[in-house]
Design a protein around this motif. Structure first.
Motif, PDB file in Angstrom:
ATOM      1  N   CYS A 169       0.914  -1.291  -0.089  1.00 31.06           N
ATOM      2  CA  CYS A 169       0.134   0.080   0.034  1.00 31.06           C
ATOM      3  C   CYS A 169       0.681   1.090  -0.113  1.00 31.06           C
ATOM      4  N   GLN A 176       0.286   4.167   1.800  1.00 27.02           N
ATOM      5  CA  GLN A 176       0.369   4.434   3.154  1.00 27.02           C
ATOM      6  C   GLN A 176      -0.673   3.547   3.935  1.00 27.02           C
ATOM      7  N   LYS A 177      -0.299   3.208   5.321  1.00 24.41           N
ATOM      8  CA  LYS A 177      -1.142   2.437   6.013  1.00 24.41           C
ATOM      9  C   LYS A 177      -2.356   3.339   6.455  1.00 24.41           C
ATOM     10  N   CYS A 178      -3.604   2.737   6.312  1.00 22.69           N
ATOM     11  CA  CYS A 178      -4.969   3.137   6.678  1.00 22.69           C
ATOM     12  C   CYS A 178      -4.766   3.080   8.367  1.00 22.69           C
ATOM     13  N   TYR A 190      -6.910   2.325  10.572  1.00 23.35           N
ATOM     14  CA  TYR A 190      -7.642   1.188  11.357  1.00 23.35           C
ATOM     15  C   TYR A 190      -7.156  -0.280  10.510  1.00 23.35           C
ATOM     16  N   CYS A 191      -6.219  -0.221   9.809  1.00 26.23           N
ATOM     17  CA  CYS A 191      -6.132  -1.334   9.212  1.00 26.23           C
ATOM     18  C   CYS A 191      -5.048  -2.328   9.568  1.00 26.23           C
ATOM     19  N   PHE A 238      -4.754  -5.647   7.913  1.00 22.59           N
ATOM     20  CA  PHE A 238      -4.447  -6.475   6.842  1.00 22.59           C
ATOM     21  C   PHE A 238      -3.125  -6.585   6.772  1.00 22.59           C
ATOM     22  N   SER A 298      -0.556  -5.945   4.766  1.00 26.61           N
ATOM     23  CA  SER A 298      -0.351  -5.179   3.905  1.00 26.61           C
ATOM     24  C   SER A 298       0.730  -4.148   4.336  1.00 26.61           C
ATOM     25  N   GLY A 345      -6.132  -6.976  -1.787  1.00 26.24           N
ATOM     26  CA  GLY A 345      -4.783  -6.531  -1.343  1.00 26.24           C
ATOM     27  C   GLY A 345      -5.164  -6.142   0.133  1.00 26.24           C
ATOM     28  N   GLY A 346      -4.329  -5.028   0.626  1.00 28.38           N
ATOM     29  CA  GLY A 346      -3.302  -4.348  -0.208  1.00 28.38           C
ATOM     30  C   GLY A 346      -3.931  -3.436  -1.331  1.00 28.38           C
ATOM     31  N   THR A 347      -2.853  -3.125  -2.316  1.00 26.94           N
ATOM     32  CA  THR A 347      -3.356  -2.135  -3.336  1.00 26.94           C
ATOM     33  C   THR A 347      -2.940  -2.972  -4.641  1.00 26.94           C
ATOM     34  N   ASN A 356      -7.579   1.564  -5.608  1.00 26.65           N
ATOM     35  CA  ASN A 356      -7.309   2.522  -4.361  1.00 26.65           C
ATOM     36  C   ASN A 356      -7.547   3.847  -5.191  1.00 26.65           C
ATOM     37  N   ARG A 398      -6.749   7.950   4.984  1.00 25.41           N
ATOM     38  CA  ARG A 398      -7.032   7.475   3.547  1.00 25.41           C
ATOM     39  C   ARG A 398      -5.899   8.221   2.767  1.00 25.41           C
TER      40      ARG A 398
HETATM   41  S1  SF4 Z   1      -5.197  -2.734   2.613  1.00 32.29           S
HETATM   42 FE1  SF4 Z   1      -6.557  -1.188   2.137  1.00 32.29          FE
HETATM   43  S2  SF4 Z   1      -7.356  -0.296   4.203  1.00 32.29           S
HETATM   44 FE2  SF4 Z   1      -5.381  -1.642   4.424  1.00 32.29          FE
HETATM   45  S3  SF4 Z   1      -3.778   0.049   4.499  1.00 32.29           S
HETATM   46 FE3  SF4 Z   1      -3.906  -0.694   2.279  1.00 32.29          FE
HETATM   47  S4  SF4 Z   1      -5.498   0.589   1.449  1.00 32.29           S
HETATM   48 FE4  SF4 Z   1      -5.723   0.971   3.702  1.00 32.29          FE
END
Ligand code: SF4
Length: 384
Positions: free
Chosen positions: A17, A19-21, A23-24, A26, A28, A67-69, A102, A139
């Motif tokens: 990604c 940048q890390k969101c 709340y995430c 996952f 990634s 993903g991820g992105t 994204n 985001r």
């Molecule tokens: S996987 Fe989605 S929610 Fe998680 S950091 Fe990447 S864009 Fe953000």
């Protein structure tokens, strides 16, 4: 061959990604360089070659790049992945080929390229169409960029476009949620995945909440948001077909239905999970370990054998996530189990409380709209 004996969906994971969101949680990672992405894609291509001939893949198996992105990968790398899938019989005549995008990484040329590669469906991670809410969770895009991306996808020739949306965000009110829903449906979207925000441990957002740096809408407001989503989308002709998913008829995600119908799927990449009907294979979530194990010809993950009881309970709670629910005859054919005999006593109170509906005539069982709210409590009865 029964449909539950051959692969019905293929998934490719991109763990990168921009940048890390906040709340995430996952698997990634932000900040990967070009070399890492290249090595990763080479490893995924090798994994496709190594594992795809171990299984039978249905001609119309769905494809999903998630993903991820995935839209962060260069055109060259995406084309390489698609070529590896095609050469190894994983991309024949897909019933559906989706790529997650994204909005902060989209432009018209890129979207046209996805279309030329053979994708016929885009899933945008929009999450909100309010800039304060988007900023509050880190985001990388604005509301206008998300709307522009949707318009560009249509220009690029996509007729199947979906968006993910979150309710219960910091800064969000019932009114701003309604505006996001209105703007997304006005943009012509025929599929939406709408999730309540969950606060995952060890995410920056969890830390900010603990320190009182952000505030979430209170419980009553979150319940009103949950109800608004259903009422509003139903009124716009997007019917709920799964606990968190809404679509105009015919626009449902076939790939996700593979998971909910508990059909076999094959996944490639770090942290990706595959299912062959009786075993689950999960790859390591470390990108470095993943690349190293593939390069040295070792397995990149581990198998878990699922007992018949585990398969049955997973099948039931996956199937009951959908609004059509489960076919009791198919359940008996597949698992040799009469659900009403096996779980009738526990189910009785939910049936009496109008949370579960059992259609004896058509041999189907499903959660009612009210039951969808209490799905976790209901699903507990299937875990023995
Ligand atoms: S996987 Fe989605 S929610 Fe998680 S950091 Fe990447 S864009 Fe953000």
């Amino acid at each position: 061959m029964q449909k539950w004996e051959q692969i019905q969906g293929v998934y490719i994971h991109t763990p990168f990604c921009l940048q890390k969101c906040l709340y995430c949680d996952f698997a990634s990672y932000a900040g990967a360089d070009t070399e890492t992405m290249e090595k990763y894609v080479d490893a995924v291509c090798s994994e496709i070659m190594m594992r795809s001939n171990e299984v039978t893949i249905a001609d119309q198996a769905t494809l999903y790049f998630g993903g991820g992105t995935p839209s962060l990968l260069s055109e060259k790398l995406l084309a390489k992945l698609v070529e590896a899938l095609q050469k190894n019989g994983c991309w024949l005549q897909p019933a559906e080929a989706t790529i997650e995008v994204n909005p902060g990484t989209a432009d018209l040329d890129k979207l046209r390229f996805f279309k030329d590669l053979g994708f016929d469906r885009i899933s945008f991670g929009v999450q909100s169409l309010n800039d304060a809410e988007l900023r509050a969770v880190g985001r990388i895009h604005t509301a206008n960029e998300a709307l522009d991306a949707i318009t560009m996808a249509e220009k690029a020739g996509f007729t199947r476009v979906s968006a993910d949306l979150i309710y219960g965000l910091p800064e969000q009110s019932l009114q701003t949620l309604k505006t996001s829903l209105q703007n997304l449906t006005a943009a012509g979207l025929q599929h939406l995945s709408v999730y309540g925000l969950t606060i995952e441990k060890n995410t920056p957002l969890a830390g900010m909440l603990d320190k009182g740096k952000v505030e979430l809408p209170d419980e009553d407001c979150q319940l009103a948001m949950y109800e608004l989503v259903q009422e509003y989308l139903e009124a716009q002709g997007l019917h709920r077909y799964e606990i968190s998913n809404y679509a105009v008829s015919g626009q449902e995600s076939r790939h996700n239905l593979v998971y909910w119908h508990y059909l076999p799927y094959l996944s490639f990449g770090s942290s990706a999970c595959s299912f062959n009907g009786s075993q689950r294979f999960t790859a390591t979530d470390s990108v470095t370990d993943y690349i190293e194990s593939i390069q040295s010809g070792k397995s990149c993950g581990g198998f878990e054998d699922l007992t018949k009881e585990m398969q049955l309970s997973e099948y039931l709670f996956m199937g009951l996530r959908t609004t059509v629910g489960i076919d009791l005859i198919e359940t008996e054919q597949r698992f040799g189990c009469d659900v009403m005999l096996e779980f009738g006593v526990e189910l009785e109170k939910f049936i009496r409380g109008n949370l579960v509906f059992c259609d004896i005539e058509h041999r189907r069982m499903r959660l009612t709209e009210q039951g969808m709210r209490f799905s976790n409590e209901i699903f507990e009865i299937f875990v023995k």
